[in-house]
Design a protein around this motif. Sequence first.
Motif, PDB file in Angstrom:
ATOM      1  N   LEU A   1       0.832  -1.212   0.000  1.00  0.00           N
ATOM      2  CA  LEU A   1       0.000   0.000   0.000  1.00  0.00           C
ATOM      3  C   LEU A   1       0.864   1.259   0.000  1.00  0.00           C
ATOM      4  CD1 LEU A   1      -2.724   1.428   0.247  1.00  0.00           C
ATOM      5  CD2 LEU A   1      -2.574   1.115   2.727  1.00  0.00           C
ATOM      6  N   VAL A   2       1.877   1.280   0.860  1.00  0.00           N
ATOM      7  CA  VAL A   2       2.749   2.459   0.927  1.00  0.00           C
ATOM      8  C   VAL A   2       3.524   2.629  -0.372  1.00  0.00           C
ATOM      9  CG1 VAL A   2       4.727   3.458   2.138  1.00  0.00           C
ATOM     10  CG2 VAL A   2       2.927   2.333   3.436  1.00  0.00           C
ATOM     11  N   GLY A   3       3.982   1.514  -0.944  1.00  0.00           N
ATOM     12  CA  GLY A   3       4.712   1.597  -2.213  1.00  0.00           C
ATOM     13  C   GLY A   3       3.853   2.138  -3.339  1.00  0.00           C
ATOM     14  N   ALA A   4       2.576   1.729  -3.367  1.00  0.00           N
ATOM     15  CA  ALA A   4       1.674   2.258  -4.394  1.00  0.00           C
ATOM     16  C   ALA A   4       1.433   3.747  -4.195  1.00  0.00           C
ATOM     17  CB  ALA A   4       0.356   1.485  -4.365  1.00  0.00           C
ATOM     18  N   LEU A   5       1.284   4.171  -2.937  1.00  0.00           N
ATOM     19  CA  LEU A   5       1.088   5.593  -2.662  1.00  0.00           C
ATOM     20  C   LEU A   5       2.338   6.408  -2.980  1.00  0.00           C
ATOM     21  CD1 LEU A   5      -0.891   5.441   0.714  1.00  0.00           C
ATOM     22  CD2 LEU A   5      -1.795   5.952  -1.572  1.00  0.00           C
ATOM     23  N   ALA A   6       3.516   5.786  -2.806  1.00  0.00           N
ATOM     24  CA  ALA A   6       4.765   6.499  -3.067  1.00  0.00           C
ATOM     25  C   ALA A   6       4.936   6.836  -4.543  1.00  0.00           C
ATOM     26  CB  ALA A   6       5.955   5.671  -2.585  1.00  0.00           C
ATOM     27  N   LEU A   7       4.191   6.161  -5.416  1.00  0.00           N
ATOM     28  CA  LEU A   7       4.260   6.457  -6.847  1.00  0.00           C
ATOM     29  C   LEU A   7       3.479   7.705  -7.218  1.00  0.00           C
ATOM     30  CD1 LEU A   7       3.811   2.818  -8.187  1.00  0.00           C
ATOM     31  CD2 LEU A   7       5.922   4.151  -8.172  1.00  0.00           C
ATOM     32  N   LEU A   8       2.617   8.161  -6.291  1.00  0.00           N
ATOM     33  CA  LEU A   8       1.813   9.345  -6.564  1.00  0.00           C
ATOM     34  C   LEU A   8       2.637  10.612  -6.327  1.00  0.00           C
ATOM     35  CD1 LEU A   8      -1.499   8.210  -4.819  1.00  0.00           C
ATOM     36  CD2 LEU A   8      -0.835   7.933  -7.218  1.00  0.00           C
ATOM     37  N   SER A   9       2.162  11.714  -6.865  1.00  0.00           N
ATOM     38  CA  SER A   9       2.907  12.975  -6.754  1.00  0.00           C
ATOM     39  C   SER A   9       2.302  13.950  -5.762  1.00  0.00           C
ATOM     40  CB  SER A   9       2.981  13.652  -8.135  1.00  0.00           C
ATOM     41  OG  SER A   9       1.663  13.866  -8.652  1.00  0.00           O
ATOM     42  N   GLY A  10       1.157  13.624  -5.170  1.00  0.00           N
ATOM     43  CA  GLY A  10       0.505  14.546  -4.258  1.00  0.00           C
ATOM     44  C   GLY A  10       0.978  14.383  -2.825  1.00  0.00           C
ATOM     45  N   ALA A  11       0.123  14.830  -1.899  1.00  0.00           N
ATOM     46  CA  ALA A  11       0.460  14.751  -0.474  1.00  0.00           C
ATOM     47  C   ALA A  11       0.587  13.303  -0.010  1.00  0.00           C
ATOM     48  CB  ALA A  11      -0.609  15.476   0.342  1.00  0.00           C
ATOM     49  N   ALA A  12      -0.268  12.420  -0.541  1.00  0.00           N
ATOM     50  CA  ALA A  12      -0.194  11.014  -0.166  1.00  0.00           C
ATOM     51  C   ALA A  12       1.149  10.417  -0.558  1.00  0.00           C
ATOM     52  CB  ALA A  12      -1.332  10.229  -0.825  1.00  0.00           C
ATOM     53  N   GLY A  13       1.658  10.799  -1.712  1.00  0.00           N
ATOM     54  CA  GLY A  13       2.960  10.308  -2.143  1.00  0.00           C
ATOM     55  C   GLY A  13       4.092  10.796  -1.257  1.00  0.00           C
TER      56      GLY A  13
ATOM     57  N   ILE B   1       3.810  11.648   1.931  1.00  0.00           N
ATOM     58  CA  ILE B   1       3.705  10.959   3.221  1.00  0.00           C
ATOM     59  C   ILE B   1       4.244   9.534   3.114  1.00  0.00           C
ATOM     60  CG2 ILE B   1       2.070  10.075   4.930  1.00  0.00           C
ATOM     61  CD1 ILE B   1       0.308  12.493   4.336  1.00  0.00           C
ATOM     62  N   ALA B   2       3.934   8.862   2.011  1.00  0.00           N
ATOM     63  CA  ALA B   2       4.420   7.496   1.816  1.00  0.00           C
ATOM     64  C   ALA B   2       5.942   7.460   1.717  1.00  0.00           C
ATOM     65  CB  ALA B   2       3.793   6.891   0.559  1.00  0.00           C
ATOM     66  N   ARG B   3       6.527   8.409   1.003  1.00  0.00           N
ATOM     67  CA  ARG B   3       7.993   8.445   0.895  1.00  0.00           C
ATOM     68  C   ARG B   3       8.634   8.792   2.237  1.00  0.00           C
ATOM     69  NH1 ARG B   3       6.372  10.347  -4.219  1.00  0.00           N
ATOM     70  NH2 ARG B   3       6.286  12.516  -3.528  1.00  0.00           N
ATOM     71  N   LEU B   4       7.963   9.617   3.023  1.00  0.00           N
ATOM     72  CA  LEU B   4       8.465   9.912   4.366  1.00  0.00           C
ATOM     73  C   LEU B   4       8.413   8.662   5.240  1.00  0.00           C
ATOM     74  CD1 LEU B   4       9.456  11.949   6.464  1.00  0.00           C
ATOM     75  CD2 LEU B   4       7.054  12.496   6.956  1.00  0.00           C
ATOM     76  N   TRP B   5       7.340   7.883   5.115  1.00  0.00           N
ATOM     77  CA  TRP B   5       7.227   6.615   5.843  1.00  0.00           C
ATOM     78  C   TRP B   5       8.401   5.701   5.502  1.00  0.00           C
ATOM     79  CZ3 TRP B   5       3.208   4.283   8.920  1.00  0.00           C
ATOM     80  CH2 TRP B   5       3.332   2.908   9.097  1.00  0.00           C
ATOM     81  N   ILE B   6       8.707   5.599   4.214  1.00  0.00           N
ATOM     82  CA  ILE B   6       9.787   4.712   3.767  1.00  0.00           C
ATOM     83  C   ILE B   6      11.121   5.151   4.356  1.00  0.00           C
ATOM     84  CG2 ILE B   6      11.095   3.961   1.741  1.00  0.00           C
ATOM     85  CD1 ILE B   6       8.466   4.111   0.156  1.00  0.00           C
ATOM     86  N   GLN B   7      11.426   6.436   4.258  1.00  0.00           N
ATOM     87  CA  GLN B   7      12.704   6.917   4.763  1.00  0.00           C
ATOM     88  C   GLN B   7      12.793   6.826   6.280  1.00  0.00           C
ATOM     89  OE1 GLN B   7      15.305   7.598   2.879  1.00  0.00           O
ATOM     90  NE2 GLN B   7      14.055   7.119   1.082  1.00  0.00           N
ATOM     91  N   ALA B   8      11.674   7.062   6.964  1.00  0.00           N
ATOM     92  CA  ALA B   8      11.693   7.048   8.429  1.00  0.00           C
ATOM     93  C   ALA B   8      11.943   5.652   8.966  1.00  0.00           C
ATOM     94  CB  ALA B   8      10.374   7.607   8.971  1.00  0.00           C
ATOM     95  N   PHE B   9      11.227   4.660   8.462  1.00  0.00           N
ATOM     96  CA  PHE B   9      11.312   3.323   9.045  1.00  0.00           C
ATOM     97  C   PHE B   9      12.437   2.482   8.437  1.00  0.00           C
ATOM     98  CE2 PHE B   9       6.832   4.329  10.135  1.00  0.00           C
ATOM     99  CZ  PHE B   9       6.987   4.245  11.505  1.00  0.00           C
ATOM    100  N   ARG B  10      12.960   2.888   7.302  1.00  0.00           N
ATOM    101  CA  ARG B  10      14.157   2.200   6.801  1.00  0.00           C
ATOM    102  C   ARG B  10      15.385   2.571   7.615  1.00  0.00           C
ATOM    103  NH1 ARG B  10      15.421   2.378   0.583  1.00  0.00           N
ATOM    104  NH2 ARG B  10      16.894   0.782   1.285  1.00  0.00           N
ATOM    105  N   ASN B  11      15.366   3.726   8.251  1.00  0.00           N
ATOM    106  CA  ASN B  11      16.520   4.204   9.012  1.00  0.00           C
ATOM    107  C   ASN B  11      16.274   4.220  10.518  1.00  0.00           C
ATOM    108  OD1 ASN B  11      18.375   5.240   6.707  1.00  0.00           O
ATOM    109  ND2 ASN B  11      16.399   6.134   6.221  1.00  0.00           N
TER     110      ASN B  11
END
Length: 262
Positions: free
Chosen positions: A77-89, A91-101
């Motif tokens: 779900l987060v990966g699909a949202l990360a492909l978007l260019s709006g606010a949801a995208g 937030i999803a990219r922030l989720w990825i960077q936050a929990f990967r590190n």
Amino acid sequence: MGRVKFDARVRIGSGAYACATIILAAMALWLLAPRDISGAQLLASFLRWLPALLRGFTVNVGVSLGALALGTLIGLLVGALALLSGAAGRIARLWIQAFRNAPWLVLIFFTTYVFPFEFTIAGHVVPFPDWLKVIAALALPASANIAEVFRGAVQSIPSAQWDAASSLAMSRRQILVLIVLPQCARRMLPPWMNVYAIITMGTALSSLVGIHDVLDTAQIASTTVAHSSFTVLMYMSTLAMFFAYCYPVTLATRVFERRLHA
């Protein structure tokens, strides 16, 4: 064909070399360990605690499977949202960077103490066990890594396939479901298996919050027997269990990678 066979032999040889190195290192640790108990007593104590050690390892396997399943659902779900260019995208990219590190131990302690120990639902008290909290904690970094894997797999599909499918009057949803996602599943499988091996090794941290896993069992056994040589044997056995479980997953990952490149 000859080059493929040669590469396979090289990989098999490197795997055998890694196994031999670990075995020699374990033997060296064993030889350096103090001898404060006889061999017969050591073997008897080890066989007495081995079933408990195996039961503890099944807890680690169960936690890793639960974390992977939950992390996969969230990650897709987060990966699909990360492909978007709006606010949801964003937030999803922030989720990825936050929990990967994020440090895994901090996440485990966070979920252990931020969630209550029990819920009251319709007048009934429902416990929230610690092992479920550990699954939630490990699912967070798993979801971030799987989301990045999914996003990379979708972006690796050539844009010409999107254009060709669009020329056939296919909608964007049809292109994604019928053309892109089947290819992504194949490309995601090797890194997805690699994430699982990493999550499995990370389950050793669950003993720090009271989970009766293999490491906690080894600690109890070492305290009970109270001999240095037995302690070394317990932790060597724990290491061997993780290696025997995770190394075949790594080998299978390499096999799928070779097939994908072929």
